[in-house]
Structure formats: C-alpha cells, structure tokens
Design an enzyme around this catalytic site. Structure first.
Site, PDB file in Angstrom:
ATOM      1  N   SER A  25      48.727  99.465  42.202  1.00 17.08           N
ATOM      2  CA  SER A  25      47.840  99.575  43.471  1.00 17.08           C
ATOM      3  C   SER A  25      46.478  99.324  43.062  1.00 17.08           C
ATOM      4  O   SER A  25      46.004  99.746  42.128  1.00 17.08           O
ATOM      5  CB  SER A  25      48.079 100.930  43.828  1.00 17.08           C
ATOM      6  OG  SER A  25      47.186 101.243  44.672  1.00 17.08           O
ATOM      7  N   HIS A  27      42.790  98.971  45.482  1.00 16.43           N
ATOM      8  CA  HIS A  27      42.011  99.020  46.675  1.00 16.43           C
ATOM      9  C   HIS A  27      41.052  97.756  46.485  1.00 16.43           C
ATOM     10  O   HIS A  27      40.244  97.628  45.629  1.00 16.43           O
ATOM     11  CB  HIS A  27      41.147 100.283  46.915  1.00 16.43           C
ATOM     12  CG  HIS A  27      39.971 100.026  48.064  1.00 16.43           C
ATOM     13  ND1 HIS A  27      40.726 100.124  49.486  1.00 16.43           N
ATOM     14  CD2 HIS A  27      38.723 100.279  48.165  1.00 16.43           C
ATOM     15  CE1 HIS A  27      39.727  99.830  50.237  1.00 16.43           C
ATOM     16  NE2 HIS A  27      38.563  99.967  49.449  1.00 16.43           N
ATOM     17  N   GLU A 169      44.814 110.020  39.168  1.00 17.50           N
ATOM     18  CA  GLU A 169      43.388 109.409  39.180  1.00 17.50           C
ATOM     19  C   GLU A 169      42.621 110.657  39.810  1.00 17.50           C
ATOM     20  O   GLU A 169      41.378 110.151  40.272  1.00 17.50           O
ATOM     21  CB  GLU A 169      43.336 108.085  39.780  1.00 17.50           C
ATOM     22  CG  GLU A 169      43.250 106.776  38.952  1.00 17.50           C
ATOM     23  CD  GLU A 169      44.750 106.746  38.348  1.00 17.50           C
ATOM     24  OE1 GLU A 169      45.053 105.884  37.439  1.00 17.50           O
ATOM     25  OE2 GLU A 169      45.728 107.117  39.117  1.00 17.50           O
ATOM     26  N   TYR A 171      42.798 112.316  42.653  1.00 18.91           N
ATOM     27  CA  TYR A 171      42.997 112.465  44.200  1.00 18.91           C
ATOM     28  C   TYR A 171      43.454 113.603  44.413  1.00 18.91           C
ATOM     29  O   TYR A 171      43.814 114.568  43.667  1.00 18.91           O
ATOM     30  CB  TYR A 171      43.581 111.233  44.381  1.00 18.91           C
ATOM     31  CG  TYR A 171      42.578 109.751  44.451  1.00 18.91           C
ATOM     32  CD1 TYR A 171      41.251 109.742  45.141  1.00 18.91           C
ATOM     33  CD2 TYR A 171      43.023 108.887  43.660  1.00 18.91           C
ATOM     34  CE1 TYR A 171      40.808 108.609  44.818  1.00 18.91           C
ATOM     35  CE2 TYR A 171      42.634 107.517  43.664  1.00 18.91           C
ATOM     36  CZ  TYR A 171      41.121 107.399  44.275  1.00 18.91           C
ATOM     37  OH  TYR A 171      40.490 106.434  44.066  1.00 18.91           O
ATOM     38  N   ARG A 219      53.197 108.371  41.662  1.00 20.25           N
ATOM     39  CA  ARG A 219      52.331 108.054  40.544  1.00 20.25           C
ATOM     40  C   ARG A 219      51.565 109.373  40.219  1.00 20.25           C
ATOM     41  O   ARG A 219      50.877 110.028  40.855  1.00 20.25           O
ATOM     42  CB  ARG A 219      51.163 107.062  41.013  1.00 20.25           C
ATOM     43  CG  ARG A 219      50.028 106.873  39.823  1.00 20.25           C
ATOM     44  CD  ARG A 219      49.518 105.645  40.418  1.00 20.25           C
ATOM     45  NE  ARG A 219      48.206 105.130  39.469  1.00 20.25           N
ATOM     46  CZ  ARG A 219      48.352 104.392  38.271  1.00 20.25           C
ATOM     47  NH1 ARG A 219      49.723 103.845  38.149  1.00 20.25           N
ATOM     48  NH2 ARG A 219      47.528 104.214  37.296  1.00 20.25           N
ATOM     49  N   HIS A 257      38.578 109.447  37.897  1.00 21.86           N
ATOM     50  CA  HIS A 257      37.356 108.511  38.368  1.00 21.86           C
ATOM     51  C   HIS A 257      36.104 109.148  37.482  1.00 21.86           C
ATOM     52  O   HIS A 257      35.384 108.580  37.112  1.00 21.86           O
ATOM     53  CB  HIS A 257      37.079 108.380  39.543  1.00 21.86           C
ATOM     54  CG  HIS A 257      38.086 107.412  40.276  1.00 21.86           C
ATOM     55  ND1 HIS A 257      38.242 106.324  39.618  1.00 21.86           N
ATOM     56  CD2 HIS A 257      38.976 107.470  41.303  1.00 21.86           C
ATOM     57  CE1 HIS A 257      39.259 105.500  40.551  1.00 21.86           C
ATOM     58  NE2 HIS A 257      39.886 106.235  41.257  1.00 21.86           N
ATOM     59  N   GLN A 344      33.494  93.741  36.467  1.00 20.06           N
ATOM     60  CA  GLN A 344      32.224  93.419  37.093  1.00 20.06           C
ATOM     61  C   GLN A 344      32.583  92.816  38.558  1.00 20.06           C
ATOM     62  O   GLN A 344      31.614  93.088  39.623  1.00 20.06           O
ATOM     63  CB  GLN A 344      31.874  92.207  36.386  1.00 20.06           C
ATOM     64  CG  GLN A 344      31.157  92.727  35.109  1.00 20.06           C
ATOM     65  CD  GLN A 344      30.373  91.371  34.450  1.00 20.06           C
ATOM     66  OE1 GLN A 344      29.875  90.757  35.121  1.00 20.06           O
ATOM     67  NE2 GLN A 344      30.430  91.506  33.058  1.00 20.06           N
ATOM     68  N   ALA A 628      28.144  86.230  34.456  1.00 14.48           N
ATOM     69  CA  ALA A 628      29.128  84.935  34.320  1.00 14.48           C
ATOM     70  C   ALA A 628      29.716  85.204  35.715  1.00 14.48           C
ATOM     71  O   ALA A 628      30.457  83.949  36.189  1.00 14.48           O
ATOM     72  CB  ALA A 628      30.004  85.360  33.365  1.00 14.48           C
TER      73      ALA A 628
END
Length: 642
Positions: A25, A27, A169, A171, A219, A257, A344, A628
């Site tokens: 997954s 986003h 993560e 959430y 998950r 996060h 990036q 880059a």
C-alpha cells in the site's frame, strides 16, 4: 537464477495469487486531481499488467474523520462502490488482483485538510501534527468498528479481490494498541487485552461483513519504534489473537511516522527488518508478509526460501519499475530500475501535498501524461552531458526510435551521481547507474566518454537535434583569500584529488556539504566543521530524510556553525567570519568549498551564436534548487518532444 519460492502460487480462500509478490500500500495522491480515478486506474493497471501477485491500494478512509486528506481514497459512502468499479475492472482486464486497504488516520489526520477534528483513543497530540485529537466515546468506537465492516462490504461489491485492515504505522488501530497513545480506562484501554480489543472487534466485524469466501489481510505493526510502546511479547500475543478472528494474512509493518529511527530511507540496510516478520511467523499458522527495504526480487526469493514468511511486500519498487516482477521472471535483473529509497519524489511529495512520483522513474504517477510513443521520424540526436538529465533524455529518445549519441568529458556516465554513490548510506545510486548503463547498451545509444566537444565538432554539424545537459560548476564565494592553496572544491574531495588532513572546514551547509562531511568522516577525518550564512542545515534535502541526515552529522560529531553574517577572509588555512558582530576564526588543514553551484551553459551560448537550436536541460539550465529528481524529469519530458 531461478526464483522458485517467489514465483510459487498461493491460494487465500477463494483467491489464487500467481506469485508471492504484494505491491504494498502507498498513498499516491492521484485521487484528488482532475480525472483522478482515471489516473489512479492507469497507475494500477500498468503494475497489474506485469504479473504482480496482488496490489494493495493506498488507504481508503472508512469514515469522514479517518481521511488523511482531500486526495485520499474513501469507502464510506455507497457511491464509492460505483466510483471504484472502473479501477477494479481495469486491473482485472490486465489479469491482475487488487485489494483495498481499509484506513483510519486517527490522530494523524489534519483538521486543516478535512475540516474535522482528528480523533484518537486519547486526546494526545502527535509530534508531527498541530492538532490535539478528540477522544472517541464508547459509542463512537463501536460505530468506527462498523464503519470498517461496511467499508469492507463496499470494497467487495466494488470488485476488489480482498481487503487489508490498516493496523500499523501509527494510525488509529495502532494508536489503540499502544500504551503511549491509549490511556483509556474503559473497555477499550488499560490492560493489553483491552487495548487490542478494538483491532480484534474490527477484524471480526469485517469477516462477518464479507463472508467466509473473501480474503482479509491485516497490516499489523511488528515494531513501533516508539519509546514505551507495545513490547515484542505483546506483539506476538496480538498476532495470535488476530489469527483467531478469521483474518487470512498478517502483513508486518515497521515503525510509526513519528518514529525517530529511519525505516525506509536508503540509509537503512536492505532487508533490515525481515527478522521481525520472521519471528511473528513462527508464532502463528497464517501466512506472514515481510516488508521494508526489500527492493531486489532475488533477495525476496532468498527470504522466502528460509520458509518463515510466505509473502513479500514491495511498495516503492513498483514506483521505480512497474515491470519489476516480469523482468525477474524473465531473468532480466540488470534491466530493473531499482528503487533507491531516496524518498525525494514519493514520500517527500506526499508530505508536501503533491502527487507521488519517483526520482528514477518520473513516469510513475504520470501514466496518462508521460506516455512513450514512437517518433514520427527518426532523427540524429546529440546529447551532451551524461549526468542524470542527459542519461534519461538519451534513454527516452532512443526508445522512441531516434539515433542517439551521448557525449561526456568524464570517464564514466552519471555526473554528480558518482559523488552520491560513494557517500555512506547512498550506495543505492550504483543501481541507478547500472540501470542506465544497461539501458543505453540495449537501446544502441552511442556513448562517447572522455570526449570534450567544441562548437565546430563534426558531431554537432551532423546532429538534427542537440540537447545540452552539461550540468553545473561549483560556485566560488567572494571571500578574500579564497584562492589559498589550502582551499579546494567539493569535487576535489569526492574525486580524491587531494588529501585533506585531519581537520577540515567546509564552507556550505546544504546537501552537498553534508554529503562531503559524511564522506570525509567515513575516510577517517577527525574534525569537520560546516560553516554557512543560514541557520538551517541540510536545506534542500526532503523532510522525510533531512532529520536523519542532521542526526547522523551530530552522531559523527560534525560541528555546524550557522548564522554567519560575513566572511572576513581566508588566510592560509584559517577562515575568519562574523557572527552577531563578533569575529571568530577556525584553523584547518583544508577548507572545502561547497557553497552553491552555477549553470554550465557556455557551449550552448556558442552554438546559439552560430545559429544552432539547442535545448538546455538540468544543471546547465538552472543550478538553483537542482536535484537528480528534477534533472531526470526534464530529460524525460524533453526527449518526448523530439
């Protein structure tokens, strides 16, 4: 090399996967754009086309408060069923399988984006969110459980082949499990059993909503990387309890996060967290998924051969190369455009509220815009400069059918990527250079190295189109004594042209200066000081990795002095400067200049004076803010216009 384990089919209830690869997954933020469903559909169709085992979508909010923002998928309205049918139909037409991730952001939701107060188990603000969440009431907890169940029902009706419950993560579900974020004293908090109750009731409700014939993935967080959070023993117990609820697969996530430990940047060694999933797999009979920093199908196959985990999740590698599985099946490993975990264009874009793309593959997220079509007429294309912009321009032009010659005065392709690849933790750039080297050879690009072009060269006279990608030149700041023998350029550092001694001062505090400092530290330089006018170091580096760079500099005891008002002079190997009106000086063995860059377009000016049309891209066009990502994108766009 055979990939017997990776390419083994797997049946999960009524679903047969052709191999053990999950596109994890992500986003990508396409949903909020004009024609967003079409863009997202084309994005997933391309990845389904090349034998991905199953795709898991980005998180789809199960209710209004759970949305991560205005450009997230949603599954909390009946209209969402029809909204996503073109996406599932498109994936199925390509022979693919796709699961919808059921998502609730919890305290990670932003009120400025949703217009709604974020909710959480307890009213505790996240360090990465300005909003204090509202604690869910008992009735709201019960309603949220049903929202997950109804979201699963809608997903099944919309044609998704499975659902994944997002409990990792950091959430909402993860927030209920952790004692750091769940300080409730009712039925949904306190003891470990009560903290995991929310996740178990959701899993049971989802199973009841979709029936016995439908796959349900969960998950779970295998490692929070938050001080005082869920223990390893509790995590194993959680996995065992989840198994009892009827979920079919446990997909193991790593970190929150807000964690201050890198988990998915290129500084993290490959396969660094596989052992976490393996340990969980030994405690349950369900298939367990390993994830995080797995970017090579050969590595994935070796993990599966050990017999612990049963599936491998690779997310960003599918941004870098939609054909990664097919190329692995064909044994074309050198042709894979490997994810370098730079963040990036993917995570940095998302956190800046931009659609995700990929530094090494700018077509990602732009499938409806950056189509690659054969040229109407083949031309002789001369590309001058083999840095990232020139490499991508050459590759795309050749793939479109043009005859391409690529020139560079250096002995190897890559430009400043050759500096990045030797910085500790950035070795993944070797993969990007390998990819381009292989592609140019396969496409028949005539690469001429160690060659400096002059304006009257026969190659220029013979070209139908000229692309100038000669990059940048380092800027020399106006400081008295800057021509001292003790002063060198960052290029001299990376190219090993001069010994620096044990005490080095670097004038500059941006990305290149930080890379030079870490490079020199790795070579054994004892004392390094960064000097700059600004107070913010590592500027220009994306927010998802900048903090880790600064942390590493501090750990390696690199001094950082910002806020310099003026540089007085360089005298011998001593640099003097003023801060708050007071003069200071630092003695060094060597002073390294890494204070910006200038365009290198003198050849373009000479050719234009002779009446030749030249397209200038990359650093030769604009040095300020160049990276880059921008250079490769410009190469991709320019070559499509020829």
């Amino acid at each position: 090399m055979g990939l017997d384990a990776l390419l083994q089919p797997l049946e999960i209830r009524n679903l047969k996967l052709k191999n053990r690869v999950i596109m994890g997954s992500m986003h990508v933020g396409l949903e909020g754009l004009d024609n967003g469903v079409e863009k997202l559909t084309e994005f997933y169709k391309l990845r389904a086309k090349y034998n991905t085992g199953i795709i898991v979508t980005g998180g789809a909010a199960v209710n209004e408060a759970g949305s991560g923002g205005t450009d997230f998928m949603t599954i909390y309205q009946e209209d969402d069923i029809e909204r996503w049918k073109p996406l599932t139909d498109g994936v199925h037409q390509e022979g693919g399988r796709i699961a919808l991730q059921l998502f609730h952001a919890g305290r990670y939701a932003y009120k400025a984006l949703t217009g709604i107060d974020p909710v959480a188990p307890s009213p505790l603000k996240s360090p990465i969110n300005p909003d204090v969440p509202v604690a869910l009431s008992h009735e709201e907890v019960v309603q949220t459980i049903d929202d997950f169940a109804q979201g699963a029902r809608r997903a099944k009706e919309a044609g998704f082949d499975a659902v994944e419950i997002m409990g990792s993560e950091g959430y909402l579900i993860n927030q209920f499990v952790s004692p750091v974020t769940n300080q409730r004293t009712d039925d949904w908090g306190g003891s470990f059993e009560k903290r995991i109750a929310f996740s178990l009731r959701i899993s049971e409700a989802v199973r009841e909503a979709v029936g016995d014939d439908y796959p349900v993935f969960f998950r779970m967080s295998g490692l929070d990387l938050i001080e005082g959070s869920t223990t390893e023993e509790e995590t194993i117990r959680w996995a065992r309890e989840l198994e009892k609820t009827g979920v079919d697969v446990l997909n193991v996530g790593i970190g929150w996060h807000e964690s201050r430990v890198p988990t998915i940047s290129m500084k993290v060694p490959r396969m660094n967290f596989v052992s976490v999933a393996e340990k969980i797999s030994q405690s349950v009979s369900l298939p367990v998924v390993a994830s995080n920093r797995i970017n090579d199908p050969r590595d994935a196959d070796e993990i599966l051969k050990k017999g612990n985990v049963k599936l491998i999740s690779m997310a960003r590698p599918f941004l870098a190369d939609p054909q990664i599985v097919q190329k692995a099946i064909d044994g074309r490993f050198d042709e894979i455009n490997t994810c370098i975990a730079c963040n990036q264009a993917c995570l940095d874009h998302i956190f800046d509220m931009k659609p995700a793309s990929c530094l090494v593959n700018p077509e990602a997220g732009r499938e409806t815009e950056l189509k690659l079509e054969k040229a109407a007429a083949a031309k002789k294309v001369l590309v001058i400069g083999a840095g990232p912009a020139g490499l991508e321009a050459s590759r795309v032009a050749a793939e479109r059918g043009h005859s391409v010659t690529l020139i560079d005065e250096k002995a190897e392709i890559g430009g400043q990527l050759n500096y990045s690849k030797i910085v500790p933790g950035k070795e993944e750039f070797y993969e990007t250079l390998r990819y381009y080297r292989v592609q140019l050879e396969l496409l028949g690009v005539d690469v001429k190295l160690n060659k400096r072009l002059e304006e009257n060269d026969a190659l220029i006279e013979d070209a139908d189109e000229i692309i100038l990608a000669t990059g940048i030149v380092p800027r020399t700041p106006e400081i008295e004594g800057v021509d001292s023998p003790a002063v060198i350029s960052y290029r001299d550092v990376f190219e090993g042209k001069k010994e620096t001694g044990d005490n080095v001062v670097i004038i500059g505090g941006g990305g290149i200066a930080c890379d030079a400092a870490l490079f020199l530290k790795n070579k054994g330089v004892k004392s390094i000081t960064l000097l700059q006018r600004g107070k913010s170091f590592a500027r220009g580096i994306g927010k998802t990795t900048r903090w880790a760079t600064i942390m590493e500099l501090k750990q390696k005891q690199v001094k950082m002095i910002g806020g310099i008002e003026t540089y007085k002079n360089i005298e011998g190997s001593s640099v003097s400067f003023h801060i708050e009106g007071k003069e200071q000086s630092i003695q060094a063995d060597t002073i390294v200049l890494a204070a910006g860059q200038l365009v290198n377009n003198s050849l373009a000016e000479k050719l234009e004076q002779k009446g030749r049309k030249v397209t200038v891209i990359g650093g030769a066009k604009h040095a300020l803010g160049l990276d880059a990502k921008k250079a490769i994108y410009e190469g991709a766009v320019t070559a499509r216009k020829i």
